[in-house]
Design an enzyme around this catalytic site. Sequence first.
Site, PDB file in Angstrom:
ATOM      1  CG  HIS A   1      70.023   7.609  10.958  1.00 39.69           C
ATOM      2  ND1 HIS A   1      69.885   6.320  11.391  1.00 39.69           N
ATOM      3  CD2 HIS A   1      70.460   8.308  12.037  1.00 39.69           C
ATOM      4  CE1 HIS A   1      70.254   6.233  12.663  1.00 39.69           C
ATOM      5  NE2 HIS A   1      70.593   7.427  13.075  1.00 39.69           N
TER       6      HIS A   1
ATOM      7  CG  ASN B   1      76.843   5.217  17.248  1.00 39.97           C
ATOM      8  OD1 ASN B   1      77.326   6.300  16.915  1.00 39.97           O
ATOM      9  ND2 ASN B   1      76.170   5.056  18.354  1.00 39.97           N
TER      10      ASN B   1
ATOM     11  NE  ARG C   1      75.689  14.127  22.426  1.00 37.63           N
ATOM     12  CZ  ARG C   1      76.162  13.006  22.895  1.00 37.63           C
ATOM     13  NH1 ARG C   1      77.262  13.008  23.601  1.00 37.63           N
ATOM     14  NH2 ARG C   1      75.540  11.865  22.676  1.00 37.63           N
TER      15      ARG C   1
ATOM     16  CD  GLU D   1      84.377  28.800  25.310  1.00 38.70           C
ATOM     17  OE1 GLU D   1      83.439  28.548  26.092  1.00 38.70           O
ATOM     18  OE2 GLU D   1      85.442  29.330  25.662  1.00 38.70           O
TER      19      GLU D   1
ATOM     20  NE  ARG E   1      72.961   3.642  17.179  1.00 39.01           N
ATOM     21  CZ  ARG E   1      72.632   4.909  17.083  1.00 39.01           C
ATOM     22  NH1 ARG E   1      72.118   5.373  15.963  1.00 39.01           N
ATOM     23  NH2 ARG E   1      72.817   5.726  18.088  1.00 39.01           N
TER      24      ARG E   1
ATOM     25  CG  ASP F   1      72.829  12.192  19.911  1.00 40.05           C
ATOM     26  OD1 ASP F   1      72.366  11.238  19.255  1.00 40.05           O
ATOM     27  OD2 ASP F   1      73.071  12.121  21.131  1.00 40.05           O
ATOM     28  N   GLY F   2      70.300  12.659  17.876  1.00 38.64           N
ATOM     29  CA  GLY F   2      68.849  12.778  18.037  1.00 38.64           C
ATOM     30  C   GLY F   2      68.050  12.514  16.764  1.00 38.64           C
ATOM     31  CG  ASN F   3      70.028  12.009  13.169  1.00 31.60           C
ATOM     32  OD1 ASN F   3      69.788  12.990  12.501  1.00 31.60           O
ATOM     33  ND2 ASN F   3      71.221  11.762  13.679  1.00 31.60           N
ATOM     34  NE  ARG F   4      68.703   5.582  17.094  1.00 30.83           N
ATOM     35  CZ  ARG F   4      69.278   4.619  17.799  1.00 30.83           C
ATOM     36  NH1 ARG F   4      69.230   3.363  17.381  1.00 30.83           N
ATOM     37  NH2 ARG F   4      69.912   4.901  18.914  1.00 30.83           N
ATOM     38  NE  ARG F   5      67.376  10.921  21.277  1.00 29.15           N
ATOM     39  CZ  ARG F   5      68.308  11.627  21.907  1.00 29.15           C
ATOM     40  NH1 ARG F   5      67.992  12.301  23.001  1.00 29.15           N
ATOM     41  NH2 ARG F   5      69.536  11.665  21.449  1.00 29.15           N
TER      42      ARG F   5
HETATM   43  C1  IPE Z   1      72.929  10.243  15.822  1.00 28.92           C
HETATM   44  O1  IPE Z   1      71.538  10.026  15.840  1.00 28.92           O
HETATM   45  C2  IPE Z   1      73.560   9.574  14.616  1.00 28.92           C
HETATM   46  C3  IPE Z   1      74.192   8.265  14.921  1.00 28.92           C
HETATM   47  C4  IPE Z   1      74.740   7.952  16.069  1.00 28.92           C
HETATM   48  C5  IPE Z   1      74.232   7.273  13.851  1.00 28.92           C
HETATM   49  P1  IPE Z   1      70.971   8.802  16.616  1.00 28.92           P
HETATM   50  O2  IPE Z   1      70.863   7.649  15.684  1.00 28.92           O
HETATM   51  O3  IPE Z   1      71.841   8.573  17.831  1.00 28.92           O
HETATM   52  O4  IPE Z   1      69.505   9.201  17.068  1.00 28.92           O
HETATM   53  P2  IPE Z   1      68.986   9.135  18.562  1.00 28.92           P
HETATM   54  O5  IPE Z   1      69.976   9.855  19.413  1.00 28.92           O
HETATM   55  O6  IPE Z   1      68.850   7.686  18.931  1.00 28.92           O
HETATM   56  O7  IPE Z   1      67.670   9.837  18.527  1.00 28.92           O
HETATM   57 MG    MG Z   2      72.013   9.211  19.759  1.00 30.34          MG
END
Ligand code: IPE
Ligand code: MG
Length: 252
Positions: free
Chosen positions: A46, A77, A201, A220, A81, A28-32
Amino acid sequence: MLYSLYTRRLRRQLVGLPKPQHVAIAMDGNRRWAKRAGYDDVRIGHRFGAEHLELFLQWCADAGIPCVTAWVASPSNLRKRDADQVDYLMNLTETVLAEHVRRDNRWRLHVAGQLDLLPDSTARALKEAVEETRDRPDAGDLTIAIAYSGRLEVLDAVRSVLDEAAADGRSIEEVADALSEDDISRHLYVPGLPDPELVIRTSGELRMSDFLLWQATGSEIEFCDLYWPAFREVDLLRALRTYGRRRLERSS
Ligand code: IPE
Ligand code: MG
């Protein structure tokens, strides 16, 4: 230099600690990450994220972890999106992910999720990669969870238990009487894998969000504050150390 010393130290600390056979990762967190790195186009996150998975697999192989599940996207997702983001993600799945596993003979590919939600070309690329990697001796098991929801996986499993029973001519009462945990496990998207003992995560979100609902009851969980493309080998090794220490404590 310091980093490699630290990596070596962590590796030494892992010696003798219990090690998970199956690690699951919610990337998680690719776009951020992309936004913070100054990219206007969050899809770049991504791209980095998909390429990052290759590194992660290398680290897992080096650490002797034979089974990895990586969550790429949930059905919501894909539904919610913007189309350009979803298209881009699907394209990465075909060109980076499926291609990588074809080349990297350390892994047998499995796919978990509602494949009918994927574009035909993506579903096809994944299925071909699954076929191509099926007979690799000594390879580890990599599951790509895509269009994946844990609740839907359990629902699908129950459905296929019922379908099987109907095909065998068993009554609903007979099925209800005999239904066991094992029946559900046998009908998961990828049956036969060990449950993940460690789930990681990234991005600081403190939720499981429907990931491996059935399989992760005893796992865990490691929540890591870093965004996925920034996750390093030392973060994996630290998670393995925490895992090993927790399990050791519990067994003593
Ligand atoms: C996770 O990264 C990958 C996917 C759900 C496709 P995100 O796309 O959720 O990136 P953030 O969490 O918005 O930063
Ligand atoms: Mg995300």
